[in-house]
Design a protein around this motif. Structure first.
Motif, PDB file in Angstrom:
ATOM      1  N   MET A  97       0.527  -1.159  -0.073  1.00  0.00           N
ATOM      2  CA  MET A  97      -0.228  -0.181  -0.353  1.00  0.00           C
ATOM      3  C   MET A  97       1.261   0.985  -0.032  1.00  0.00           C
ATOM      4  O   MET A  97       0.512   1.871  -0.807  1.00  0.00           O
ATOM      5  CB  MET A  97      -0.962  -0.442   1.228  1.00  0.00           C
ATOM      6  CG  MET A  97      -1.826  -1.077   1.313  1.00  0.00           C
ATOM      7  SD  MET A  97      -3.269  -1.159  -0.236  1.00  0.00           S
ATOM      8  CE  MET A  97      -2.700  -2.612  -1.161  1.00  0.00           C
ATOM      9  N   THR A 101      -0.496   5.871  -3.421  1.00  0.00           N
ATOM     10  CA  THR A 101      -1.462   7.256  -2.707  1.00  0.00           C
ATOM     11  C   THR A 101      -2.514   7.147  -2.714  1.00  0.00           C
ATOM     12  O   THR A 101      -3.544   6.371  -2.408  1.00  0.00           O
ATOM     13  CB  THR A 101      -1.090   8.745  -3.267  1.00  0.00           C
ATOM     14  OG1 THR A 101      -2.171   8.616  -4.577  1.00  0.00           O
ATOM     15  CG2 THR A 101      -0.143   8.423  -4.209  1.00  0.00           C
ATOM     16  N   MET A 102      -3.441   7.829  -1.860  1.00  0.00           N
ATOM     17  CA  MET A 102      -4.593   7.969  -1.420  1.00  0.00           C
ATOM     18  C   MET A 102      -5.448   8.609  -2.678  1.00  0.00           C
ATOM     19  O   MET A 102      -6.571   8.128  -2.811  1.00  0.00           O
ATOM     20  CB  MET A 102      -4.664   9.064  -0.191  1.00  0.00           C
ATOM     21  CG  MET A 102      -6.181   9.148   0.094  1.00  0.00           C
ATOM     22  SD  MET A 102      -7.138   7.545   0.946  1.00  0.00           S
ATOM     23  CE  MET A 102      -8.597   6.833  -0.117  1.00  0.00           C
ATOM     24  N   TYR A 103      -5.146   9.688  -4.109  1.00  0.00           N
ATOM     25  CA  TYR A 103      -5.383   9.843  -4.723  1.00  0.00           C
ATOM     26  C   TYR A 103      -6.180   9.156  -5.858  1.00  0.00           C
ATOM     27  O   TYR A 103      -5.607   7.700  -5.509  1.00  0.00           O
ATOM     28  CB  TYR A 103      -4.313  10.814  -5.878  1.00  0.00           C
ATOM     29  CG  TYR A 103      -4.045  11.897  -4.811  1.00  0.00           C
ATOM     30  CD1 TYR A 103      -4.822  12.757  -3.029  1.00  0.00           C
ATOM     31  CD2 TYR A 103      -2.819  12.332  -4.647  1.00  0.00           C
ATOM     32  CE1 TYR A 103      -4.518  13.450  -2.288  1.00  0.00           C
ATOM     33  CE2 TYR A 103      -2.382  13.721  -3.555  1.00  0.00           C
ATOM     34  CZ  TYR A 103      -3.535  13.970  -2.527  1.00  0.00           C
ATOM     35  OH  TYR A 103      -2.708  15.016  -1.495  1.00  0.00           O
ATOM     36  N   LEU A 104      -7.010   9.357  -6.187  1.00  0.00           N
ATOM     37  CA  LEU A 104      -7.944   8.121  -6.993  1.00  0.00           C
ATOM     38  C   LEU A 104      -7.922   9.096  -8.392  1.00  0.00           C
ATOM     39  O   LEU A 104      -7.975  10.606  -8.904  1.00  0.00           O
ATOM     40  CB  LEU A 104      -9.558   8.061  -6.735  1.00  0.00           C
ATOM     41  CG  LEU A 104      -9.428   7.011  -4.957  1.00  0.00           C
ATOM     42  CD1 LEU A 104     -10.584   7.552  -4.593  1.00  0.00           C
ATOM     43  CD2 LEU A 104      -9.036   5.747  -5.614  1.00  0.00           C
ATOM     44  N   LYS A 105      -8.176   8.181  -9.858  1.00  0.00           N
ATOM     45  CA  LYS A 105      -8.111   8.293 -11.048  1.00  0.00           C
ATOM     46  C   LYS A 105      -9.232   7.405 -11.537  1.00  0.00           C
ATOM     47  O   LYS A 105      -8.963   6.661 -10.954  1.00  0.00           O
ATOM     48  CB  LYS A 105      -6.992   9.509 -11.937  1.00  0.00           C
ATOM     49  CG  LYS A 105      -5.903   7.443 -11.454  1.00  0.00           C
ATOM     50  CD  LYS A 105      -4.875   7.821 -12.740  1.00  0.00           C
ATOM     51  CE  LYS A 105      -4.340   6.349 -13.126  1.00  0.00           C
ATOM     52  NZ  LYS A 105      -2.857   6.848 -13.591  1.00  0.00           N
ATOM     53  N   PHE A 106      -9.056   7.114 -12.603  1.00  0.00           N
ATOM     54  CA  PHE A 106     -10.334   6.550 -13.718  1.00  0.00           C
ATOM     55  C   PHE A 106      -9.075   6.215 -14.858  1.00  0.00           C
ATOM     56  O   PHE A 106      -8.191   7.080 -15.179  1.00  0.00           O
ATOM     57  CB  PHE A 106     -11.432   7.267 -14.016  1.00  0.00           C
ATOM     58  CG  PHE A 106     -12.412   6.301 -14.141  1.00  0.00           C
ATOM     59  CD1 PHE A 106     -13.283   5.094 -13.682  1.00  0.00           C
ATOM     60  CD2 PHE A 106     -12.660   8.134 -13.216  1.00  0.00           C
ATOM     61  CE1 PHE A 106     -14.165   5.414 -12.812  1.00  0.00           C
ATOM     62  CE2 PHE A 106     -13.894   8.053 -12.141  1.00  0.00           C
ATOM     63  CZ  PHE A 106     -14.945   6.989 -11.704  1.00  0.00           C
ATOM     64  N   GLN A 110     -12.477   2.245 -14.637  1.00  0.00           N
ATOM     65  CA  GLN A 110     -12.460   1.755 -13.584  1.00  0.00           C
ATOM     66  C   GLN A 110     -11.341   2.333 -12.310  1.00  0.00           C
ATOM     67  O   GLN A 110     -10.246   3.080 -13.017  1.00  0.00           O
ATOM     68  CB  GLN A 110     -11.642   0.293 -13.903  1.00  0.00           C
ATOM     69  CG  GLN A 110     -12.326  -0.298 -14.121  1.00  0.00           C
ATOM     70  CD  GLN A 110     -11.665  -2.185 -13.995  1.00  0.00           C
ATOM     71  OE1 GLN A 110     -11.702  -1.947 -12.950  1.00  0.00           O
ATOM     72  NE2 GLN A 110     -11.884  -3.354 -14.319  1.00  0.00           N
ATOM     73  N   MET A 111     -11.536   2.996 -11.584  1.00  0.00           N
ATOM     74  CA  MET A 111     -11.047   3.098 -10.700  1.00  0.00           C
ATOM     75  C   MET A 111      -9.667   3.122 -10.086  1.00  0.00           C
ATOM     76  O   MET A 111     -10.109   1.701  -9.956  1.00  0.00           O
ATOM     77  CB  MET A 111     -11.572   3.934  -9.330  1.00  0.00           C
ATOM     78  CG  MET A 111     -11.879   5.530  -8.874  1.00  0.00           C
ATOM     79  SD  MET A 111     -12.569   5.563  -7.817  1.00  0.00           S
ATOM     80  CE  MET A 111     -14.375   5.619  -8.081  1.00  0.00           C
ATOM     81  N   ARG A 112      -8.575   3.721 -10.770  1.00  0.00           N
ATOM     82  CA  ARG A 112      -7.229   3.388  -9.897  1.00  0.00           C
ATOM     83  C   ARG A 112      -6.918   4.416  -8.230  1.00  0.00           C
ATOM     84  O   ARG A 112      -7.070   5.275  -8.624  1.00  0.00           O
ATOM     85  CB  ARG A 112      -6.869   3.107 -10.707  1.00  0.00           C
ATOM     86  CG  ARG A 112      -7.072   1.936 -11.808  1.00  0.00           C
ATOM     87  CD  ARG A 112      -6.473   0.345 -11.321  1.00  0.00           C
ATOM     88  NE  ARG A 112      -6.485   0.052 -10.547  1.00  0.00           N
ATOM     89  CZ  ARG A 112      -7.733  -0.780 -10.245  1.00  0.00           C
ATOM     90  NH1 ARG A 112      -8.221  -0.812 -11.386  1.00  0.00           N
ATOM     91  NH2 ARG A 112      -8.092  -1.403  -9.405  1.00  0.00           N
ATOM     92  N   HIS A 113      -5.937   3.833  -7.530  1.00  0.00           N
ATOM     93  CA  HIS A 113      -5.015   4.721  -7.173  1.00  0.00           C
ATOM     94  C   HIS A 113      -4.359   5.437  -7.898  1.00  0.00           C
ATOM     95  O   HIS A 113      -3.645   4.335  -8.909  1.00  0.00           O
ATOM     96  CB  HIS A 113      -4.420   4.043  -5.733  1.00  0.00           C
ATOM     97  CG  HIS A 113      -5.677   3.720  -4.834  1.00  0.00           C
ATOM     98  ND1 HIS A 113      -6.815   5.266  -3.459  1.00  0.00           N
ATOM     99  CD2 HIS A 113      -6.247   2.642  -4.634  1.00  0.00           C
ATOM    100  CE1 HIS A 113      -6.636   4.375  -2.597  1.00  0.00           C
ATOM    101  NE2 HIS A 113      -7.385   3.361  -3.435  1.00  0.00           N
ATOM    102  N   ARG A 116       2.199   6.999  -6.154  1.00  0.00           N
ATOM    103  CA  ARG A 116       3.245   7.078  -5.633  1.00  0.00           C
ATOM    104  C   ARG A 116       4.746   7.445  -5.833  1.00  0.00           C
ATOM    105  O   ARG A 116       5.212   8.551  -6.720  1.00  0.00           O
ATOM    106  CB  ARG A 116       3.667   6.381  -4.305  1.00  0.00           C
ATOM    107  CG  ARG A 116       4.520   7.800  -3.621  1.00  0.00           C
ATOM    108  CD  ARG A 116       4.405   6.921  -1.702  1.00  0.00           C
ATOM    109  NE  ARG A 116       2.773   6.703  -0.859  1.00  0.00           N
ATOM    110  CZ  ARG A 116       1.960   7.559  -0.282  1.00  0.00           C
ATOM    111  NH1 ARG A 116       3.235   8.814  -0.583  1.00  0.00           N
ATOM    112  NH2 ARG A 116       1.364   7.136  -0.004  1.00  0.00           N
ATOM    113  N   ASN A 146      -3.004  -2.708 -10.372  1.00  0.00           N
ATOM    114  CA  ASN A 146      -3.178  -1.381  -9.316  1.00  0.00           C
ATOM    115  C   ASN A 146      -1.731  -1.012  -9.617  1.00  0.00           C
ATOM    116  O   ASN A 146      -1.656  -0.059  -8.466  1.00  0.00           O
ATOM    117  CB  ASN A 146      -3.218  -2.649  -7.822  1.00  0.00           C
ATOM    118  CG  ASN A 146      -5.145  -2.798  -7.961  1.00  0.00           C
ATOM    119  OD1 ASN A 146      -5.905  -1.696  -7.421  1.00  0.00           O
ATOM    120  ND2 ASN A 146      -5.356  -3.947  -8.111  1.00  0.00           N
TER     121      ASN A 146
END
Lengths: 168, 218
Positions: A97, A101-106, A110-113, A116, A146
């Protein structure tokens, strides 16, 4: 760099890989993790929200995490349980983990983090015992998503030579 | 109906989103006249009791967060120590995650069906739902809005003992978001959500940017 993390007690597999990769002059590192102190992920989210990129658990996993930052390939060698990786193998993945990062994008639909680090780490599996290979292939492909990377394949220990061909 | 409920989250009960979901879910179960006993995987001192309960109960429900596309390592460690049943028990699951789309949980769901078989149990289905990360960040009404939706599902499980009701399938929501929603949510992630995470981090005592790279090779 090719990073090989062996969570089993069987070092014959890594001996075979070492001989093969040395003969080809590959850049690689082998971590014998079965005797290392590596906890499960406790889901505290500190590596996202309190100490970005740093795991709150102070154990031997940090050694592996630092190597992942520059690895182009990650190979995990794991025993199996209940048709899947055993918990030692799964813990290697659960503890990644801090690399995202905590930040998200598509990405696509699908959504992905957001990753870093810029490094892209493709992932391969070598398993020992009664693993459900078809499921492990599916799972490994999802894992790679991921990391914004690709699966290098899933191999039973009997096919370690075939796995080594994919290590470059 | 009586069910053994195992909270499979490695996070301690106090901070466990899964526990907060179970709290609402079991309200629904109780409403339909069912009883339950609940244990926490995060507490290793409970493991012997859980093993015993696993061997005795006919209805076993494991609630868990998705960890890297499958079950958390700690839950896997525990389940590797239980004695498989002989087909006389049924295992059902509540699978929850941070990612909101149903497609994100399908790989984990597929394993849970296999897992029930590996443990000698029939499969009662999995209640699949994402978009739960905020439970920990929210309190009061905002949290209730996210967790409260599980009460109706608990009522159905208490009545049927499984998740085969069409309402449980529909509970997942969209497999993927339509393009206009993706565009809107994508924009929110870069603005409102990003600021929200930064604010939450400050509240947690974070002193560095959330995108910091402590191990970067310089």
């Amino acid at each position: 760099m090719i990073l090989i993390v062996n969570t089993t007690e069987n070092t014959k597999i890594t001996d075979e890989i070492r001989i093969e990769l040395e003969s080809r002059g590959e850049d690689f590192e082998i971590v014998e993790a079965s005797s290392m102190k590596i906890s499960h992920c406790i889901g505290c989210n500190y590596c996202w929200l309190k100490t970005p990129g740093i795991c709150t658990i102070k154990d031997d996993y940090e050694i592996i995490l630092k190597k992942m930052v520059t690895a182009g390939q990650l190979w995990v060698i794991s025993d199996t349980a209940l048709g899947f990786l055993d918990y030692k193998g799964k813990n290697i993945f659960d503890r990644v983990m801090p690399l995202i990062t905590m930040y998200l994008k598509f990405k696509g639909k699908q959504m992905r983090h957001v990753l870093r680090y810029k490094n892209i780490m493709n992932i391969g599996l070598i398993y020992r015992g009664d693993g459900d290979r078809e499921y492990l292939k599916r799972w490994n492909e999802r894992c790679a998503l991921n990391f914004g990377s690709k699966s290098l394949g899933v191999f039973p220990e009997e096919e370690v030579k075939e796995a080594a061909v994919c290590m470059h | 109906m009586h069910a053994l409920i195992i909270n499979g989250s490695p996070r301690v009960k106090k901070y466990s989103n899964t526990d907060k979901i179970l709290s609402k879910f079991t309200e629904g179960m109780a409403g339909s006249g069912s009883t339950f006993e609940q244990y926490e995987i995060s507490d290793r001192l409970q493991w012997e009791k859980i093993r015993k309960a696993f061997s005795e109960n006919e209805n076993i429900l494991i609630a868990l967060p998705l960890y890297v596309e499958n079950i958390p390592g700690l839950l896997l460690e525990f389940l590797s120590t239980v004695e498989p049943r002989n087909g006389e028990a049924q295992m059902s699951f509540i699978l929850q995650s941070g990612f909101a789309e149903g497609c994100q949980l399908r790989c984990g769901e597929a394993y849970l069906e296999k897992l029930a078989g590996r443990l000698g149990c029939s499969y009662g289905g999995t209640l699949v739902k994402g978009d739960n990360f905020s439970i920990r960040l929210f309190e009061g009404e905002q949290r209730e809005k996210v967790t409260g939706r599980y009460t109706a599902m608990g009522r159905i499980y208490g009545r049927d003992g499984n998740f085969s009701d069409p309402a449980c399938k529909a509970f997942t929501g969209p497999e993927v978001f339509p393009l206009p929603i993706r565009l809107l949510v994508g924009l929110m992630m870069k603005t409102l959500a990003k600021r929200g995470f930064d604010k939450a981090a400050k509240g947690w005592g974070c002193e560095r940017p959330l995108g910091d790279r402590p191990y970067a090779v310089r």
